[in-house]
Design an enzyme around this catalytic site. Structure first.
Site, PDB file in Angstrom:
ATOM      1  CB  CYS A   1      28.205  25.019  36.472  1.00  0.00           C
ATOM      2  SG  CYS A   1      29.433  25.244  37.778  1.00  0.00           S
TER       3      CYS A   1
ATOM      4  CB  CYS B   1      24.137  16.267  30.494  1.00  0.00           C
ATOM      5  SG  CYS B   1      23.227  17.550  31.382  1.00  0.00           S
TER       6      CYS B   1
ATOM      7  CG  ASP C   1      38.866  11.522  25.200  1.00  0.00           C
ATOM      8  OD1 ASP C   1      39.121  11.426  26.417  1.00  0.00           O
ATOM      9  OD2 ASP C   1      37.719  11.431  24.738  1.00  0.00           O
TER      10      ASP C   1
ATOM     11  CB  CYS D   1      24.154  19.566  38.115  1.00  0.00           C
ATOM     12  SG  CYS D   1      24.408  17.777  37.941  1.00  0.00           S
TER      13      CYS D   1
ATOM     14  CB  CYS E   1      28.023  13.047  35.610  1.00  0.00           C
ATOM     15  SG  CYS E   1      28.193  14.028  34.109  1.00  0.00           S
TER      16      CYS E   1
ATOM     17  CB  CYS F   1      34.398  30.212  39.082  1.00  0.00           C
ATOM     18  SG  CYS F   1      34.761  28.972  37.818  1.00  0.00           S
TER      19      CYS F   1
END
Length: 353
Positions: free
Chosen positions: A199, A246, A139, A203, A219, A193
């Site tokens: 999902c 989140c 990362d 949101c 987001c 999926c």
């Protein structure tokens, strides 16, 4: 009996060693360029969906291809460390006087834990394969961990764009080891999926313009962590009491019901004081208090001002008269973004009383 090729034996022993280091998922992918992966990245950047994350637009060639970053690399070892939560990440949705911190940030900073384990694994690999080389990433470099994880067979990128594992759900911290060893690639997963849109529907800010696409500018994770200025008005109410990240799109994914908390690394167990902190206490944090509370936590990297800005938005959404005093005290904060957020919160609290 024919002996297995050296790399196959090494591959099996590497997987076992990775498990011993706390990694729940291990896979292998080619380091060669993937044209489709690079095209998706460039299209996402061209559409401006990265917001103010200009580092995403830099070193695109290196990000799009492992060999673009390190020409000698032949394989990518993709690894995942589980942080599957034992409690419902949405439990505080109806408790407005408490702050919601993303599950991944309630324990120890994953950068430190994952990188140390990666380095130990890399040292083991170099000792087992003299003359070969490795590079370790978690990362902090132009590495596309999620697409590489999918290419290595750890899972697939779901409609929320996060990696989904049939075994561990989406609760995986990802890291990568680039190596000059030519390992056989893993079997990629098909998209599982199906017709599910949980999902997308969950949101709160409509950050998904279409399945498998994310507009980071919308987001809440981006807004509370990466975005430095005032929170845009249209997102303040939808933020609710989320002050750092989140979990909504992950928490509702049916695949996460299969994630075992037994596989979770104990380093990521939540700290009691970060599970359901009181907004009143967080609003009173000065810089020293903020640094002390979030020592060893990924939250620390956003700094006190951005953090308190987020808490003020949550306070304004709370309708809690008890928060009026600490919010009012911040209306004269030296940081203009904090002061503006405080004035907004005061107006919201006054209207709700």
């Amino acid at each position: 009996m024919v002996n297995a090729p050296p790399t196959e034996d090494l591959r099996a022993r590497l997987i076992a060693q990775a498990r011993a280091e706390g990694f729940a998922a291990v896979g292998f992918a080619p380091a060669a360029a993937d044209g489709a992966r690079g095209e998706r990245l460039e299209r996402w950047l061209d559409e401006g969906r990265h917001g103010s994350m200009e580092w995403m637009a830099r070193r695109v060639a290196e990000r799009a291809s492992p060999q673009g970053l390190w020409a000698e690399a032949k394989s990518v070892i993709a690894l995942g460390m589980s942080y599957a939560p034992a409690t419902d990440p949405l439990a505080l949705a109806g408790t407005p006087d408490r702050a919601r911190i993303s599950v991944y940030a309630q324990g120890r900073d994953y950068h430190d834990t994952v990188k140390k384990a990666l380095k130990r694994l890399a040292r083991w690999l170099v000792a087992e394969a003299p003359g070969e080389a490795v590079k370790v990433f978690v990362d902090t470099a132009p590495v596309m961990e999620k697409p590489l994880g999918a290419a290595a067979g750890l899972g697939w990128q779901g409609k929320h764009t996060n990696l989904v594992s049939r075994t561990h759900g989406s609760w995986l911290f990802l890291g990568a080891i680039y190596t000059t060893i030519d390992f056989a690639p893993g079997q990629q997963h098909a998209d599982r999926c199906g017709s599910c849109t949980a999902c997308q529907a969950a949101c709160p800010t409509d950050a998904f313009p279409a399945p498998f696409q994310l507009d980071a500018k919308r987001c809440i994770s981006y807004l509370t962590i990466e975005h430095a200025g005032p929170i845009p008005d249209e997102f303040r109410k939808p933020m609710g009491n989320r002050i750092y990240g989140c979990d909504d799109c992950l928490a509702v994914c049916p695949w996460n019901s299969f994630a075992s908390t037994a596989a979770a690394n104990k380093a990521f167990l939540p700290r009691a004081e970060l599970v359901a902190p009181r907004l009143a206490d967080l609003l009173r944090l000065d810089d020293a208090g903020f640094r002390a509370l979030f020592s060893g936590s990924p939250v620390k990297r956003i700094g006190r001002n951005r953090f308190v800005r987020n808490c003020l938005i949550a306070a304004g959404n709370s309708g809690d008269a008890a928060l009026f005093e600490p919010v009012q005290a911040l209306a004269a904060d030296p940081d203009p973004v904090v002061a503006e957020a405080a004035r907004w919160a005061l107006n919201e609290l006054t209207a709700a009383l």
